[in-house]
Write an enzyme that holds these catalytic residues in place. Structure first.
Site, PDB file in Angstrom:
ATOM      1  CG  HIS A  91      -2.005   0.951   1.238  1.00 38.62           C
ATOM      2  ND1 HIS A  91      -3.207   0.738   1.847  1.00 38.62           N
ATOM      3  CD2 HIS A  91      -2.101   2.192   0.702  1.00 38.62           C
ATOM      4  CE1 HIS A  91      -3.993   1.783   1.703  1.00 38.62           C
ATOM      5  NE2 HIS A  91      -3.326   2.700   1.001  1.00 38.62           N
ATOM      6  CG  LEU A 133       4.723   5.291  -5.800  1.00 43.42           C
ATOM      7  CD1 LEU A 133       5.435   4.402  -6.803  1.00 43.42           C
ATOM      8  CD2 LEU A 133       5.711   5.791  -4.739  1.00 43.42           C
ATOM      9  CG  ASN A 171      -5.194   7.570  -4.518  1.00 38.02           C
ATOM     10  OD1 ASN A 171      -4.097   7.043  -4.690  1.00 38.02           O
ATOM     11  ND2 ASN A 171      -5.503   8.239  -3.423  1.00 38.02           N
ATOM     12  CG  ASP A 205      -6.451   3.286  -0.287  1.00 32.70           C
ATOM     13  OD1 ASP A 205      -6.926   2.868   0.772  1.00 32.70           O
ATOM     14  OD2 ASP A 205      -5.635   4.214  -0.349  1.00 32.70           O
ATOM     15  CG  ASP A 212      -2.443   4.746   3.483  1.00 24.10           C
ATOM     16  OD1 ASP A 212      -2.386   5.014   2.269  1.00 24.10           O
ATOM     17  OD2 ASP A 212      -3.426   5.023   4.189  1.00 24.10           O
ATOM     18  N   GLY A 254      -3.054  11.936   5.246  1.00 24.07           N
ATOM     19  CA  GLY A 254      -1.988  11.029   4.834  1.00 24.07           C
ATOM     20  C   GLY A 254      -0.632  11.469   5.333  1.00 24.07           C
TER      21      GLY A 254
HETATM   22  O1  DOR Z   1      -4.653   9.154   4.520  1.00 24.58           O
HETATM   23  C1  DOR Z   1      -4.848   8.717   3.404  1.00 24.58           C
HETATM   24  N1  DOR Z   1      -4.229   9.231   2.329  1.00 24.58           N
HETATM   25  N2  DOR Z   1      -5.695   7.709   3.236  1.00 24.58           N
HETATM   26  C2  DOR Z   1      -6.088   7.300   2.029  1.00 24.58           C
HETATM   27  O2  DOR Z   1      -6.873   6.408   1.956  1.00 24.58           O
HETATM   28  C3  DOR Z   1      -5.572   7.950   0.816  1.00 24.58           C
HETATM   29  C4  DOR Z   1      -4.295   8.601   1.067  1.00 24.58           C
HETATM   30  C5  DOR Z   1      -3.855   9.536  -0.016  1.00 24.58           C
HETATM   31  O3  DOR Z   1      -3.975   9.220  -1.202  1.00 24.58           O
HETATM   32  O4  DOR Z   1      -3.317  10.598   0.320  1.00 24.58           O
HETATM   33 ZN    ZN Z   2      -7.224   4.090   2.318  1.00 23.41          ZN
HETATM   34 ZN    ZN Z   3      -4.030   4.609   0.944  1.00 26.52          ZN
END
Ligand code: DOR
Ligand code: ZN
Ligand code: ZN
Ligand code: ZN
Length: 391
Positions: A18, A21, A52, A112, A265, A284
């Protein structure tokens, strides 16, 4: 080159199921090349790059592009994650089969960042995934239960004026998808488990034979909602940091194998998206260059895992879940090796500005952490050595 491995621990190269990039789309925060460097320095030999991006990785052209850019960077295998639904919109299934059979051979699919909220669509994705031999990874958020939510429910969130992001918003959809996976006889992977209740649901599902696996992030093992006291957006993440008793349960579940592995993540963000009001900050945090140290701090120093266990949660289980045959196991005689060498006791001080990532949004800034990755080898070639990318 001769590597002196005296006093060090040799592990199979780490696999991150997970990673975000930001290429294509947000190359100002991370590229496949810079993220690959961060991964190699963190001891990884393979990462799964989440879908994403902009455009979304929902077709063979994009996933093949990501895979090739990873090969060009040449530091880790960058396995693209395919979107489950077109544009991550949750309306229509993407062409999973085309992506699975493309050059990138996509093995993991996930919406995600968003979520497949529609149960019928999720059931169809799971049914299809069984036929294709791939795995669907669930972001574990029922989005209709987190509208406007910014943090874990409770005192800190209330002070911000938020009702919070309740544990039940995660647990209800994880329970739902365990049932749907059992129905479809499919393999389900649960991303970033953050609550004690989710660990209970996973145990229940595994005990009744559901083919479910799960990951926990380093930050959910170590950090709690106490961090919200200052409302520093560096601590804003989805799912949110939860209570100490949640974190304690997650550590125990990882030790017992109820949670299978650690996944970062890794979520790079631009300065302006973090150096702002809590409510407008993006969720994130970075993870690739600190994951091993957080695992040493929370799991090894506490006696919850030995080094055999570290190999299991950082390498073997993620490789199995992600269907990688060339990672996460002891090497055969004569086979080019994916390996990570770790100095277990030396401590270092985290400096976000020194990371290979373009972004610097680490919640561990200034902390002293144990465990230094001293060498990473991808198929027998040194990719990182003593904190530097090998040229
Ligand atoms: O904290 C997060 N950041 N959770 C996610 O599910 C996506 C991710 C992101 O793409 O920044
Ligand atoms: Zn997530
Ligand atoms: Zn994520
Ligand atoms: Zn590989």
């Amino acid at each position: 080159e001769v590597i002196d491995a005296g006093g060090q621990v040799l592990l199979p190269g780490f696999v991150d199921l997970h990673t975000h990039l930001r290429e294509p789309g947000r190359e100002d925060t991370e590229t496949i090349a810079t993220g690959s460097a961060a991964a190699a320095l963190g001891g990884y030999t393979a990462v799964f790059a989440m879908a994403n991006t902009d455009p979304v990785a929902d077709n063979a052209v994009i996933v093949d592009h990501v895979w090739r850019r990873g090969q060009e960077a040449g530091l880790v295998d960058v396995h693209p994650v395919g979107a489950v639904t077109v544009g991550l919109k949750g309306e229509k299934l993407a062409e999973l089969g085309t992506m699975a059979k493309s050059e990138a051979q996509v093995k993991v699919f996930s919406d995600d960042g968003l979520c497949v909220a529609d149960p019928l669509l999720m059931r169809r994705a799971l049914e299809y995934s069984t036929a294709l031999g791939v795995v669907i990874a669930q972001h574990a958020e029922e989005p209709r239960l987190t509208v406007g939510a910014q943090a874990h429910e409770g005192e800190q969130a209330a002070r911000l004026g938020y009702t919070g992001w309740p544990a039940s918003a995660e647990e209800s959809i994880v329970a739902r998808d365990c049932l749907l996976a059992q129905h479809a006889n499919a393999r389900l992977h649960v991303c970033h488990v953050s609550t004690s209740g989710t660990a209970d649901i996973l145990k229940w599902a595994k005990d009744r034979g559901t083919k479910v696996s799960a990951e926990v992030t380093p930050h959910h093992l170590l950090l709690t909602d106490e961090r919200l006291a200052t409302y520093d957006p560096v601590n804003k993440v989805n799912p949110p940091l939860r209570t100490e008793s949640d974190a304690e349960k997650l550590r125990a579940a990882l030790a017992e194998g109820v949670i299978d592995c650690v996944a970062t993540d890794h979520a790079p963000h631009a300065v302006q998206d973090k150096d702002c009001e809590w409510s407008s900050a993006r969720p994130g945090m970075l993870g690739l260059q600190t994951a091993l140290s957080i695992v040493v701090e929370t799991m090894v120093r506490t006696g919850l895992l030995d080094w055999r266990g570290v190999a299991r949660v950082m390498s073997e289980r993620p490789a199995e879940i992600g269907n990688l045959s060339d990672h996460g196991r002891p090497i055969e005689v004569g086979e080019p090796a994916n390996l990570t060498l770790v100095d277990p006791d030396t401590e270092w001080t985290v400096r976000g500005a020194e990371f290979a990532s373009i972004a610097a949004n680490t919640p561990y800034e200034g902390m002293r952490l144990p465990g230094v990755v001293t060498a990473t080898l991808l198929r027998g070639r040194i990719t990182a050595r003593e904190g530097k990318i090998a040229s």
